[in-house]
Enzyme design. Structure first.
Site, short mmCIF file in Angstrom:
data_model
loop_
_atom_site.label_atom_id
_atom_site.label_comp_id
_atom_site.label_asym_id
_atom_site.label_seq_id
_atom_site.Cartn_x
_atom_site.Cartn_y
_atom_site.Cartn_z
N TRP A 6 -10.32 -7.98 6.14
CA TRP A 6 -11.29 -7.72 7.12
C TRP A 6 -10.86 -6.19 7.95
O TRP A 6 -9.73 -6.29 8.20
CB TRP A 6 -11.33 -8.78 8.05
N TYR A 29 -10.83 -17.12 4.92
CA TYR A 29 -11.10 -15.72 4.91
C TYR A 29 -10.10 -15.11 3.99
O TYR A 29 -9.02 -14.34 4.13
CB TYR A 29 -10.86 -14.93 6.30
N ARG A 50 -19.16 -23.62 13.62
CA ARG A 50 -19.66 -22.39 12.50
C ARG A 50 -21.17 -22.22 12.86
O ARG A 50 -21.92 -23.15 13.41
CB ARG A 50 -19.24 -22.74 11.28
N TYR A 100 -14.98 -18.09 -1.49
CA TYR A 100 -15.63 -17.13 -0.43
C TYR A 100 -17.17 -16.78 -0.64
O TYR A 100 -17.32 -16.32 -1.71
CB TYR A 100 -14.94 -15.96 0.01
N TRP A 128 -18.27 -17.65 19.17
CA TRP A 128 -18.79 -16.63 19.81
C TRP A 128 -19.93 -16.96 20.76
O TRP A 128 -20.55 -16.09 21.20
CB TRP A 128 -19.23 -15.55 18.97
N GLU A 141 -7.63 -19.60 15.39
CA GLU A 141 -8.58 -18.53 15.36
C GLU A 141 -9.25 -18.16 16.68
O GLU A 141 -9.12 -16.77 17.00
CB GLU A 141 -9.87 -18.59 14.53
N ASP A 161 -19.76 -12.70 15.31
CA ASP A 161 -20.87 -13.03 14.49
C ASP A 161 -22.31 -13.60 14.95
O ASP A 161 -23.36 -13.10 14.73
CB ASP A 161 -20.21 -13.83 13.45
C1 GLC Z 1 -15.24 -13.73 11.42
C2 GLC Z 1 -15.38 -13.20 13.09
C3 GLC Z 1 -15.01 -11.56 12.83
C4 GLC Z 1 -13.51 -11.62 11.91
C5 GLC Z 1 -13.83 -12.49 10.91
C6 GLC Z 1 -12.11 -12.46 9.96
O1 GLC Z 1 -16.31 -13.03 10.99
O2 GLC Z 1 -16.60 -13.07 13.64
O3 GLC Z 1 -14.85 -10.87 13.98
O4 GLC Z 1 -13.49 -10.23 11.53
O5 GLC Z 1 -14.23 -13.69 10.84
O6 GLC Z 1 -11.42 -12.89 11.06
#
Ligand code: GLC
Length: 429
Positions: A35, A31, A197, A83, A351, A394, A163
């Protein structure tokens, strides 16, 4: 150094390491951008050792706010080819480029917490952001609840921050994937185990929504009315309700009675709206497809956030608290993102079972405010124990505490500092 001190130092090091200058990335590589809710929680972590840096995180976040008030879920400060889907897919037409929808609006609550535990400096920094914050909340009520029902919808599962929770399966199932979507260069599965994932089929549907959005130039009323996906997310609704409550408190502090009254009116209307996504079968508030009226089928960590928003009647709150306790009896580490008593529970998949520190933090605050001290402490301890067992991952398997997804994760480190460790100035309750 005790384990306690050394984990604390590691958490600080992770926040520093993921700092890209004014904002943090959730974790390196997987990431690489800013965010929204990750950043707000990062600020709570920074606030325990560097107040200036904590405010900078939120200020940088608001620098990506759209003209209509939306704070986007991802801000692409510097392009990173590693990304996907990056700025070229979203086509936001903004500077800096960003994604085209939001994420749970948790900033008001974090700003209030920082102000209440801080000095004049915190107050000044909160005040300077106040009108931007208000504009964001107004955006949610205007564009995510265009018919003024008291309940906001989300236009993409990613807007929930949860997600690929099974909550979205009913809405996702109705999405028709356009033929011209092409082959998608997934990057996430080159970084972490694909079993943790979303699947390719899910990913195509995610991108079908993005396509609809940029094709209408992110006209949010059009998307809410005619877009491929529009569902109620208890997490977004409850974060917004708590946020409206905290926005009203900030408005009182800053001598803005008009905004206070508006925020209180939003909150009252939202509380009344919550009955529309309560499920007696589940014993909690659940996701709801606003196109068909269909309800999701199991209790999640978002359902458990109801107390944080003070949602539900006294009877409903009693019932959902009993469900929280029953679910915790089924896990070694709470709180799972899907009910472990349900057949769809997957302890390791994103999730669909695992636990997240940030959601635990909000659930814990709600429980403790309602006098459910033992449950609140259990969650705080579980959040800390997961980190002690596996490190700053995470998310974690609720049955074993095994760390999953990205490593050296910003928000897990931040919540450890701000709440889970339990020995500093940002404690809940
Ligand atoms: C995933 C998670 C989201 C989070 C992102 C960055 O997309 O589902 O909640 O903000 O990762 O950590």
């Amino acid at each position: 150094m005790t384990m306690h001190q050394s984990l604390k130092q590691q958490a600080i090091d992770i926040l520093r390491m993921n700092d890209r200058g004014g904002y943090t990335v959730p974790t390196a590589r997987l990431y690489p951008y800013q965010w929204e809710w990750d950043s707000v929680f990062a600020a709570l972590g920074f606030a325990t050792f560097d107040r200036d840096r904590a405010w900078e995180e939120i200020e940088t976040l608001f620098s990506g706010q759209w003209d209509d008030g939306m704070v986007p879920h991802i801000i692409f400060h510097k392009t990173d080819p590693d990304y996907f889907p990056g700025p070229e897919m979203w086509k936001s037409n903004t500077v800096p480029p960003s994604s085209g929808h939001s994420q749970p609006p948790v900033a008001a609550s974090a700003m209030l917490t920082m102000m209440q535990t801080g000095t004049d400096m915190d107050r000044e920094r909160a005040k300077a952001l106040f009108h931007k914050l208000y504009a964001w909340h107004r955006w949610f009520h205007t564009y995510r609840d265009p018919d003024n029902t008291g309940v906001v919808g989300i236009i993409h599962p990613w807007e929930s921050g949860r997600d690929n929770c099974p909550d979205w399966d009913i809405g996702m199932g109705r999405i028709v994937v356009p033929d011209d979507l092409g082959d998608l260069p997934r990057r996430d599965i080159t970084h972490v185990d694909p079993s943790e994932r979303p699947t390719a089929e899910q990913y195509n549907r995610y991108l079908a929504i993005v396509k609809f959005g940029h094709e209408c130039q992110w006209d949010h009323l059009e998307i809410a009315r005619n877009g491929p996906f529009f569902m109620v997310d208890p997490c977004v609704q409850f974060a917004l309700m708590r946020g409206d409550r905290d926005l009203a408190e900030l408005a009182t502090e800053f001598g803005e009675p008009g905004i206070r009254d508006e925020a209180e009116a939003w909150l009252k209307h939202s509380k009344a709206g919550c009955d529309s996504f309560w499920s007696d079968d589940v014993g909690g508030h659940v996701a709801k497809d606003l196109r068909t009226g269909g309800l999701s089928t199991a209790f999640t960590n978002a359902s458990a956030m109801a107390l944080y928003a003070d949602a539900g009647s006294p009877d409903q709150q009693k019932r959902l608290t009993a469900e929280i306790a029953a679910i915790l009896d089924h896990c070694s580490f709470g709180f799972p993102s899907w009910d472990p008593r349900d057949a769809q529970f997957e302890s390791r998949r994103y999730w669909r079972g695992p636990i997240w520190s940030v959601v635990n933090y909000m659930i814990g605050i709600g429980l403790s405010e309602k006098g459910e001290t033992a449950l609140a402490e259990r969650l705080r301890n579980d959040t800390r124990r997961a980190v002690e067992t596996s490190g700053f991952f995470e998310y974690f398997d609720p049955l074993t505490g095994e760390g999953l997804g990205g490593k050296l994760f910003t928000w897990t480190a931040a919540i450890h500092l701000a709440w889970a460790m339990g020995d500093d100035m940002l404690q809940a309750g």
